[in-house]
Write an enzyme that holds these catalytic residues in place. Structure first.
Site, mmCIF file in Angstrom:
data_model
loop_
_atom_site.group_PDB
_atom_site.id
_atom_site.type_symbol
_atom_site.label_atom_id
_atom_site.label_comp_id
_atom_site.label_asym_id
_atom_site.label_seq_id
_atom_site.Cartn_x
_atom_site.Cartn_y
_atom_site.Cartn_z
ATOM 1 N N SER A 156 -86.534 100.821 -53.921
ATOM 2 C CA SER A 156 -86.047 101.709 -52.867
ATOM 3 C C SER A 156 -84.894 101.489 -53.240
ATOM 4 C CB SER A 156 -86.517 101.383 -51.292
ATOM 5 O OG SER A 156 -86.637 100.545 -51.007
ATOM 6 N N ASN A 171 -91.528 95.019 -43.154
ATOM 7 C CA ASN A 171 -91.786 96.004 -43.014
ATOM 8 C C ASN A 171 -91.724 96.776 -40.311
ATOM 9 O OD1 ASN A 171 -93.277 95.794 -44.601
ATOM 10 N ND2 ASN A 171 -95.786 95.769 -43.673
ATOM 11 N N THR A 178 -78.618 144.230 -32.397
ATOM 12 C CA THR A 178 -79.767 144.222 -32.760
ATOM 13 C C THR A 178 -80.329 144.300 -33.401
ATOM 14 O OG1 THR A 178 -80.845 145.865 -30.767
ATOM 15 C CG2 THR A 178 -79.978 143.837 -29.644
ATOM 16 N N HIS A 179 -81.624 144.080 -33.760
ATOM 17 C CA HIS A 179 -81.844 144.023 -35.456
ATOM 18 C C HIS A 179 -81.199 144.654 -36.456
ATOM 19 C CE1 HIS A 179 -85.851 145.136 -32.909
ATOM 20 N NE2 HIS A 179 -84.542 145.474 -31.401
ATOM 21 N N SER A 213 -63.767 136.773 -56.969
ATOM 22 C CA SER A 213 -64.335 136.790 -58.369
ATOM 23 C C SER A 213 -63.899 136.230 -59.695
ATOM 24 C CB SER A 213 -65.344 138.220 -58.344
ATOM 25 O OG SER A 213 -65.778 138.504 -59.962
ATOM 26 N N ASN A 252 -64.384 136.578 -51.195
ATOM 27 C CA ASN A 252 -66.203 136.035 -50.665
ATOM 28 C C ASN A 252 -66.030 134.681 -49.913
ATOM 29 O OD1 ASN A 252 -67.100 137.975 -52.397
ATOM 30 N ND2 ASN A 252 -67.608 136.490 -54.323
ATOM 31 N N TYR A 280 -98.503 99.605 -41.930
ATOM 32 C CA TYR A 280 -97.541 100.492 -42.687
ATOM 33 C C TYR A 280 -98.424 100.693 -44.045
ATOM 34 C CZ TYR A 280 -93.501 100.344 -46.138
ATOM 35 O OH TYR A 280 -92.622 100.733 -46.758
ATOM 36 N N GLN A 282 -91.990 104.634 -47.163
ATOM 37 C CA GLN A 282 -90.211 104.677 -47.865
ATOM 38 C C GLN A 282 -89.704 105.488 -48.587
ATOM 39 O OE1 GLN A 282 -89.763 101.142 -50.759
ATOM 40 N NE2 GLN A 282 -89.916 102.276 -52.616
HETATM 41 N N1 ARG Z 1 -88.654 98.860 -49.300
HETATM 42 C C1 ARG Z 1 -89.810 99.261 -48.310
HETATM 43 C C2 ARG Z 1 -89.310 100.175 -47.744
HETATM 44 O O1 ARG Z 1 -88.422 101.226 -47.832
HETATM 45 C C3 ARG Z 1 -89.830 98.066 -47.125
HETATM 46 C C4 ARG Z 1 -90.746 97.754 -46.938
HETATM 47 C C5 ARG Z 1 -91.180 96.977 -47.743
HETATM 48 N N2 ARG Z 1 -92.980 96.268 -47.479
HETATM 49 C C6 ARG Z 1 -94.082 96.123 -48.040
HETATM 50 N N3 ARG Z 1 -95.125 95.756 -47.331
HETATM 51 N N4 ARG Z 1 -94.087 96.477 -49.604
HETATM 52 O O2 ARG Z 1 -90.053 101.178 -46.258
#
Ligand code: ARG
Length: 492
Positions: free
Chosen positions: A23, A104, A149-150, A271, A279, A311, A316
């Protein structure tokens, strides 16, 4: 780069799998919250007697000097990135950083810290926009324009009434944001991976250091729930839906066949082929943007619906959607506020549209019922016949001929007559607006009261924001103070 996690348990990860599951590329907004959480956590460990001052001090120092412009994309996420930075500075002592916590509980806490700020920010943007709507309403308090309306001309209203309808809707979103804030502002820290920790940590103390008002009571719930985030994304959607509806109203009413509203040039384009075109493009993008924000919510709900406790990494994928929705809503509010500042209402055109389209027909029927004594349904029918005949014979409503048609239709129900002057007074859109004094209707005296009430409400909201920001500021000073004291060797 070392992988801090796989240790002796797992072989190396396929780089493609890392890229797929990481992430880090979307984690930038979480960096500062994660640093703050780590500081609060080290302080908690220290105060609970679980970490010696020297170690705590070294880790805090390392956290304190983190200054990066971009995250290392070879790492899985921001949590491991921060731990890695600390380890690079202090060596294996950095390994105490994750004692009694997990990514988590940390990620949910970090998201909440970001969302908390964003909510306060959005409320201020909404206060600015609603202030402007009130101001414009005051400037256009008795300017008549059609209601629909409408999508057919309905009855005369004022530009102020139209503006305040949107003001009222957006105000409810301010309320929703305040309510959402309460649920966001609760700390998951201490829930660790999902079932808490054997360490004797004070969850309330750690929450307080991070400015939270409460702790999430159940550890499974704490790490696995994102309803606070879905609720936030719903409020963002609600804001955008209102912006979108207003955009659609503007698009329709600035159309040159209606021509009741004028959009400033600065928010319009032309345009490449048709030189006559103007526009209203900002109000098109805002309409589309609202669809994207709503679809982010929908996508997030779909991710969420089948997740078992507690979790799962699926969660993510929701986070960047929330960031995107925020960015879109924030930008839309900003540009919309500017566009609205320059929006103009063409009252002359408004009156023309209203008269041409028999917009006071209901008043006429009411008059005939109340003053002449014809039951409303009959009055409704006779006014309907008069309108049909006028349209078929192209008779202008504000003419003697039209009046005569009405008198003839009236004669089918009663021997009483109606004066021409009274007829003209009833079909006058301005007169119609002034006579609608029932609570909630557009008469200027109602509008004046509403603007004042709403203005006061915004002052209260602003005060609440200032107080909350002050409270958060104090929590963050307390955190930094404790960091300094531990580093400086003082008693905390
Ligand atoms: N990158 C993860 C998220 O955004 C963080 C938690 C990851 N936890 C794990 N047990 N892999 O949720």
């Amino acid at each position: 780069m070392v992988d801090l996690l796989r240790g002796r348990r797992l072989e190396d990860i396929d780089p493609l799998a890392l890229d797929y599951t990481a992430s880090i590329k979307q984690d930038a907004p979480l960096l500062n919250p994660v640093i703050a959480i780590n500081k609060a956590h080290i302080i908690s460990l220290f105060e609970a007697g679980l970490l010696e001052r020297e170690k705590a001090s070294q880790i805090l120092k390392a956290l304190d000097v983190i200054q990066v412009t971009s995250l290392d994309t070879r790492v899985e996420d921001v949590h491991m990135f921060v731990e890695q930075l600390v380890k690079e500075k202090v060596g294996s002592i950095g390994g105490f950083l994750n004692l009694g916590k997990s990514r988590n509980d940390q990620v949910s806490t970090a998201i909440r810290i970001v969302v908390r700020e964003s909510i306060l920010d959005l409320i201020v943007s909404l206060i600015n926009l609603t202030n402007l709507l009130q101001l414009k309403a005051a400037e256009n308090i008795d300017k008549v324009m059609p209601s629909y309306t409408h999508l057919q001309v309905a009855q005369p209203i004022t530009a102020a009434h139209w503006l305040l309808a949107y003001e009222n809707m957006l105000k409810r979103d301010i309320d929703r944001l305040f309510q959402n804030y309460e649920r966001v502002n609760s700390s998951p820290m201490g829930a660790a991976a999902c079932a808490g920790t054997t360490l004797n940590l004070d969850r309330y103390f750690e929450a307080e250091l991070l400015g939270f008002n409460s702790v999430v009571a159940n550890s499974l719930d704490a790490v696995s729930s994102r309803d606070f985030l879905l609720e936030y994304m719903w409020v963002l959607s609600s804001i955008m839906l209102t912006i979108s509806r207003m955009s659609e109203d503007i698009n329709f009413m600035c159309n040159n066949e209606v021509g009741v509203i004028k959009v400033p040039d600065a928010y319009s384009s032309t345009s490449s082929a048709m030189p006559q075109k103007k526009n209203s493009v900002v109000t098109e993008i805002s309409r589309a943007s609202s669809a994207m924000v709503a679809s982010n919510l929908f996508g997030a709900m779909c991710v969420y619906k089948g997740l078992p406790l507690s979790y799962n990494l699926d969660l993510q994928e929701i986070t960047p959607k929330a960031w995107e929705s925020y960015e879109r809503a924030k930008k839309s509010l900003e540009v919309f506020t500017r566009l609205l500042a320059g929006l103009e209402f063409d009252e002359k055109r408004g009156e023309e549209v209203l008269i041409q389209n028999f917009s006071t027909a209901m008043e006429l029927a009411e008059y005939i019922t109340i003053k002449v004594g014809v039951p409303f349904r009959d009055a409704h029918h006779l006014v309907g016949s008069y309108i049909k005949r006028c349209i078929e014979n192209r008779i202008a409503p504000a003419s003697k001929n039209a009046y005569e048609v009405l008198v003839e239709e009236l004669g089918k129900y009663t021997s009483k007559v109606m004066r021409f002057d009274d007829y003209l007074a009833i079909i006058d859109p301005k007169g119609s607006v002034i006579k609608k004094t029932i609570y909630g209707a557009p008469t200027p005296s109602n509008t004046e009261k509403m603007i004042e009430e709403r203005r006061q409400q915004n002052l209260k909201y602003m005060k609440a924001i200032e107080q909350e920001r002050e409270r958060l500021g104090k929590a963050s000073s307390m955190l930094e103070d404790k960091v300094k004291k531990i580093i400086g060797g003082e008693k905390s």
